[in-house]
Design an enzyme around this catalytic site. Structure first.
Site, PDB file in Angstrom:
ATOM      1  N   CYS A 132      75.687  73.000  57.145  1.00  8.41           N
ATOM      2  CA  CYS A 132      74.777  74.015  56.576  1.00  8.41           C
ATOM      3  C   CYS A 132      75.342  75.419  56.766  1.00  8.41           C
ATOM      4  O   CYS A 132      76.310  75.796  56.124  1.00  8.41           O
ATOM      5  CB  CYS A 132      73.395  73.856  57.187  1.00  8.41           C
ATOM      6  SG  CYS A 132      72.171  75.001  56.509  1.00  8.41           S
ATOM      7  N   ASP A 179      69.106  67.741  47.833  1.00  9.09           N
ATOM      8  CA  ASP A 179      69.062  68.930  48.680  1.00  9.09           C
ATOM      9  C   ASP A 179      68.320  70.020  47.910  1.00  9.09           C
ATOM     10  O   ASP A 179      68.790  70.478  46.865  1.00  9.09           O
ATOM     11  CB  ASP A 179      70.495  69.378  48.997  1.00  9.09           C
ATOM     12  CG  ASP A 179      70.563  70.433  50.078  1.00  9.09           C
ATOM     13  OD1 ASP A 179      69.636  71.257  50.153  1.00  9.09           O
ATOM     14  OD2 ASP A 179      71.547  70.433  50.832  1.00  9.09           O
ATOM     15  N   HIS A 212      69.159  67.338  52.621  1.00  4.41           N
ATOM     16  CA  HIS A 212      69.961  68.239  53.445  1.00  4.41           C
ATOM     17  C   HIS A 212      70.004  67.761  54.899  1.00  4.41           C
ATOM     18  O   HIS A 212      68.998  67.360  55.459  1.00  4.41           O
ATOM     19  CB  HIS A 212      69.348  69.630  53.385  1.00  4.41           C
ATOM     20  CG  HIS A 212      70.246  70.690  53.932  1.00  4.41           C
ATOM     21  ND1 HIS A 212      71.172  71.328  53.160  1.00  4.41           N
ATOM     22  CD2 HIS A 212      70.373  71.207  55.176  1.00  4.41           C
ATOM     23  CE1 HIS A 212      71.821  72.206  53.893  1.00  4.41           C
ATOM     24  NE2 HIS A 212      71.355  72.143  55.130  1.00  4.41           N
TER      25      HIS A 212
END
Length: 245
Positions: A132, A179, A212
């Site tokens: 991330c 995501d 995610h």
């Protein structure tokens, strides 16, 4: 889009109950978690944490997994002592919070970590992975740092480096199909730009049905439908590192 009120996709996911097999050390002006394999090696991987910081058990679990695959693994505190994001924080404050923690301004810390790996650990071939926030940091480093050999960016926030695609080193990009902050059209555009501008080896892979954080923040034993993709993502990451380190 869901990021109107939650501007970062970093839900905590399954927080692992994991203590780690490495140790915390002081590396220059920052702290870091280090794990070394039993056999000596000159291969090392820098692990760049997400917004939940260098002490998140999930990230240390991945660092230790790299060690079981023969790598020295180091997860430094790239927030340099500033507090990591907490799930209980108000998401309305997130944009202001993240402005003080720029994934594109970690070069000083990376230089210190590289020196430590070379001088204290005997590392000669060094790669980097990140999740991330850390995935965006990987892309930043692959664009400019000559001392790294390769990188794996896991669901890195593309929008932070959307105009830069001339990578210096082979880079593997892992994305999740579902995501909600990195839409597939962004991934498609990234692929197009890399095809036009990139002179080194790269791969962009989208994992079906995943959200995610799936590689490091989902537990395969309580998400059986996700297990094959979690395992595949981790295996792909290791295989890429093995190929270029």
């Amino acid at each position: 889009m869901a990021n109107e009120s939650r501007p970062c996709p970093c839900d905590i996911g399954d927080k692992f109950d994991y203590g780690g097999r490495g140790q915390e050390v002081q590396v220059g002006h920052i702290k870091a978690y280090v794990c070394k394999p039993s056999a000596s090696t000159d291969r090392a991987v820098i692990v760049i944490h997400d917004i939940f910081g260098w002490q998140l058990p999930n990230t240390r679990y991945i660092a230790d997994m790299l060690t079981t695959n023969g790598y020295i693994a180091i997860c430094p505190d790239f927030f340099v002592g500033q507090e990591a994001w907490k799930p209980s924080n108000d998401w309305a404050t997130f944009n202001d919070w993240v402005k003080t923690r720029d994934a594109g301004k970690i070069d000083k810390e990376v230089d210190v970590v590289l020196k430590y790996l070379k001088d204290q650990c005997g590392a000669k071939k060094i790669g980097v992975i990140g999740f991330c926030w850390g995935g965006a940091a990987v892309q930043h480093l692959m664009l400019k740092n000559p001392h790294l050999k390769t990188g794996v960016s896991l669901y890195g926030v593309i929008s932070r480096f959307e105009d830069k695609h001339t990578l210096l080193h082979p880079t593997f990009f892992i994305f999740a199909e579902k995501d909600h902050v990195i839409p597939l059209e962004q991934v498609t555009l990234l692929e197009q730009k890399l095809k036009q501008n990139c002179k080194v080896d790269y791969e962009v892979k989208i994992y079906p049905g995943q959200t995610h954080g799936f590689v490091h923040r989902k537990r395969e034993d309580i998400n059986p439908q996700d297990k094959p993709y979690i395992e595949e993502g981790r295996k792909d990451m290791i295989n890429w590192l093995n190929k270029y380190l």
